[in-house]
Design a protein around this motif. Structure first.
Motif, short mmCIF file in Angstrom:
data_model
loop_
_atom_site.label_atom_id
_atom_site.label_comp_id
_atom_site.label_asym_id
_atom_site.label_seq_id
_atom_site.Cartn_x
_atom_site.Cartn_y
_atom_site.Cartn_z
N LYS A 343 15.79 27.00 40.79
CA LYS A 343 16.21 28.29 40.27
C LYS A 343 17.06 29.04 41.31
O LYS A 343 16.66 30.05 41.87
CB LYS A 343 15.03 29.14 39.82
N VAL A 344 18.25 28.49 41.51
CA VAL A 344 19.25 29.11 42.39
C VAL A 344 20.40 29.58 41.52
O VAL A 344 20.90 28.84 40.66
CB VAL A 344 19.75 28.11 43.44
N ARG A 345 20.84 30.80 41.73
CA ARG A 345 21.95 31.37 40.97
C ARG A 345 22.98 31.90 41.96
O ARG A 345 22.70 32.81 42.74
CB ARG A 345 21.47 32.52 40.07
N ILE A 346 24.19 31.34 41.91
CA ILE A 346 25.28 31.80 42.78
C ILE A 346 26.42 32.25 41.88
O ILE A 346 26.98 31.45 41.11
CB ILE A 346 25.73 30.69 43.75
N GLU A 347 26.78 33.53 41.96
CA GLU A 347 27.77 34.11 41.06
C GLU A 347 28.83 34.86 41.85
O GLU A 347 28.56 35.50 42.87
CB GLU A 347 27.10 35.10 40.09
N ARG A 348 30.05 34.77 41.37
CA ARG A 348 31.19 35.53 41.90
C ARG A 348 31.37 35.33 43.41
O ARG A 348 31.58 36.28 44.15
CB ARG A 348 31.05 37.01 41.55
N MET A 349 31.30 34.09 43.84
CA MET A 349 31.65 33.75 45.22
C MET A 349 33.14 33.38 45.25
O MET A 349 33.61 32.59 44.44
CB MET A 349 30.80 32.60 45.74
N ARG A 350 33.86 33.95 46.19
CA ARG A 350 35.28 33.65 46.37
C ARG A 350 35.46 33.05 47.76
O ARG A 350 35.12 33.68 48.76
CB ARG A 350 36.13 34.92 46.23
N VAL A 351 35.99 31.83 47.80
CA VAL A 351 36.17 31.12 49.07
C VAL A 351 37.66 30.83 49.25
O VAL A 351 38.27 30.16 48.42
CB VAL A 351 35.38 29.80 49.07
N ARG A 352 38.22 31.34 50.34
CA ARG A 352 39.65 31.14 50.59
C ARG A 352 39.94 29.78 51.20
O ARG A 352 40.96 29.16 50.89
CB ARG A 352 40.16 32.26 51.51
N ALA A 353 39.05 29.30 52.08
CA ALA A 353 39.32 28.03 52.75
C ALA A 353 38.00 27.41 53.19
O ALA A 353 37.35 27.92 54.10
CB ALA A 353 40.24 28.22 53.95
N GLY A 354 37.61 26.32 52.53
CA GLY A 354 36.41 25.59 52.92
C GLY A 354 36.65 24.11 52.68
O GLY A 354 37.19 23.71 51.64
N ALA A 355 36.26 23.26 53.63
CA ALA A 355 36.52 21.83 53.50
C ALA A 355 35.92 21.25 52.23
O ALA A 355 36.53 20.42 51.56
CB ALA A 355 35.99 21.09 54.73
N GLN A 356 34.72 21.70 51.88
CA GLN A 356 34.05 21.27 50.65
C GLN A 356 33.60 22.49 49.87
O GLN A 356 33.22 23.51 50.47
CB GLN A 356 32.81 20.43 50.95
N ALA A 357 33.59 22.38 48.58
CA ALA A 357 33.00 23.45 47.77
C ALA A 357 31.48 23.38 47.86
O ALA A 357 30.81 24.36 48.22
CB ALA A 357 33.47 23.36 46.34
N VAL A 358 30.94 22.19 47.56
CA VAL A 358 29.50 22.04 47.43
C VAL A 358 29.07 20.72 48.07
O VAL A 358 29.74 19.69 47.92
CB VAL A 358 29.08 22.06 45.94
#
Length: 408
Positions: A343-358
């Motif tokens: 039960k993890v909820r991640i909403e409205r995250m904005r990432v400009r530069a990351g090697a991996q999303a997930v």
């Protein structure tokens, strides 16, 4: 107050006497005035506020002899060790406030980690043998009173530790260069950390580590650390299961994270469990920040982590993945205790530069469950996501490099 700049004994005695006098009077404020004050261990009492005025720097001695042995917790395990630089145990209505600086002079302690880049060289003492001995004692059920460390063992003290306390406030101060973890509330209830700045790029210099804490607010703080910025914990392995005190009801909001192994982290010492963590309106950005949101656990720890809500987090750069869960952390899959994340909820995250999303990696017999990523954008991604042993991963309006994705 009888303190003398750069005189450890005089300043420590003066602060201690002022704290005891306030406590005896039913409470009060102990003022650290502008100037540079060198002190040994400080122990707070109920009803006492340690106020470090703007322009004041409370500098802590690097002599281990100035830190008496106390019952404390070190990397999730109870023991007898050097007092934290500021310590309270079993108190209520305690506070550290002001616009001054607490300087842990951690560089003098960091070589004890055994890390070459922190000054350790062959022939110098380090913590590694004692650390392993402590963990083995805990697994064997050795009574805490017999886990005596301190001199000759090189387990670095924490900087600020409130233990078994209620109604704790840490507000306004700047903390720099802790010997080990910086802010470490343990087995506490009703804690506020507000408008605090933490700087320190030593080994294990986490910014704030709530451990077996109930009801805590962390807001408008800035972290620039050599390890995790905020790391939520609840005890390691057998000791965490023995105490069985989860961390629950934590709100983290309007904070800024720069360097660190993770922005908001849960683990790895979570054997007692973690429930109900809310993260919102935080900003994370650094080439030296590994992950934004991080979960770490393994089959030696076990522990149930659930009800984690992350909203409106802005990430500039992370060097690894924006969101990660690793159930293979340190000891990995060996062990008979099931790590659980659900039960993890991640909403409205904005990432400009990351090697991996997930990067989500559960275990074959312990999959990550019920993980939702909604209305999130990941830009600058150069490597594919990893999803292994996850059941119930839901994506809703997720974009990677400008392209809508239905699966990772």
């Amino acid at each position: 107050m009888g303190a003398v700049a750069d005189d450890v004994a005089a300043t420590t005695t003066a602060i201690s006497r002022a704290i005891e006098a306030c406590a005896a009077a039913g409470g009060g404020r102990v003022l650290i005035p502008p100037g540079r004050w060198l002190s040994g261990a400080i122990r707070l009492r109920s009803g006492v506020e340690l106020h470090v005025a703007e322009g004041a720097t409370l500098v802590f001695s690097t002599d281990p002899a100035h830190y008496p042995l106390v019952a404390t917790r070190w990397e999730g395990v109870e023991l007898i060790n050097y007092s934290p630089l500021i310590f309270a145990d079993g108190e209520r209505d305690v506070a550290i406030t002001g616009r001054g600086v607490l300087d842990g002079q951690g560089q003098a302690w960091w070589s004890w980690s055994g890390g070459h880049r922190f000054g350790w060289r062959p022939g110098l003492p380090d913590q590694r043998k004692a650390r392993q001995a402590l963990f083995e004692m805990a697994e064997r059920g050795v009574p805490v009173a017999e886990r005596i460390f301190g001199e000759g063992h090189y387990l670095r003290p924490m900087m600020v530790q409130f233990q078994n306390c209620a109604n704790v406030l840490i507000e306004g101060v700047t903390l720099r260069d802790a010997p080990c973890w910086t802010l470490h509330p343990v087995l506490c209830r009703d804690v506020i950390v507000r408008d605090v700045r933490v700087f320190g790029h030593g080994p294990n210099t986490d910014g704030c580590d709530p451990e077996s804490v109930e009801s805590m607010l962390i807001e408008r703080c800035a972290f620039d650390c050599g390890d995790d910025c905020i790391a939520i914990k609840s005890g390691r392995n057998a000791d965490g299961r023995r105490l069985a005190r989860p961390t629950r009801d934590i709100l983290i909001q309007d904070c800024v994270m720069k360097d660190g192994h993770g922005g908001v982290v849960i683990g790895s010492e979570v054997s007692g469990g973690v429930d109900n963590v809310f993260v919102r309106r935080c900003t994370m950005d650094s080439d030296q920040l590994w992950y934004a949101i991080r979960f770490k656990n393994n089959a030696m720890r076990g522990g149930r982590v659930e009800n984690i809500y992350v909203r409106d987090v802005s990430v500039g750069r992370v060097s690894r993945a924006a969101i990660t869960c690793d159930f293979n952390y340190e000891e990995g899959a060996k062990g008979g205790f099931t790590p659980m994340l659900r039960k993890v909820r991640i909403e409205r995250m904005r990432v400009r530069a990351g090697a991996q999303a997930v990067d989500l990696q559960g275990l074959p017999l312990a999959p990550i469950e019920d993980f939702q990523i909604k209305d999130c954008q990941f830009e600058g991604v150069t490597r594919p996501s990893v999803v292994s042993h996850v059941t119930g991963l839901t994506l809703d309006r997720v974009e990677v490099n400008g392209r809508a994705v239905a699966a990772l």
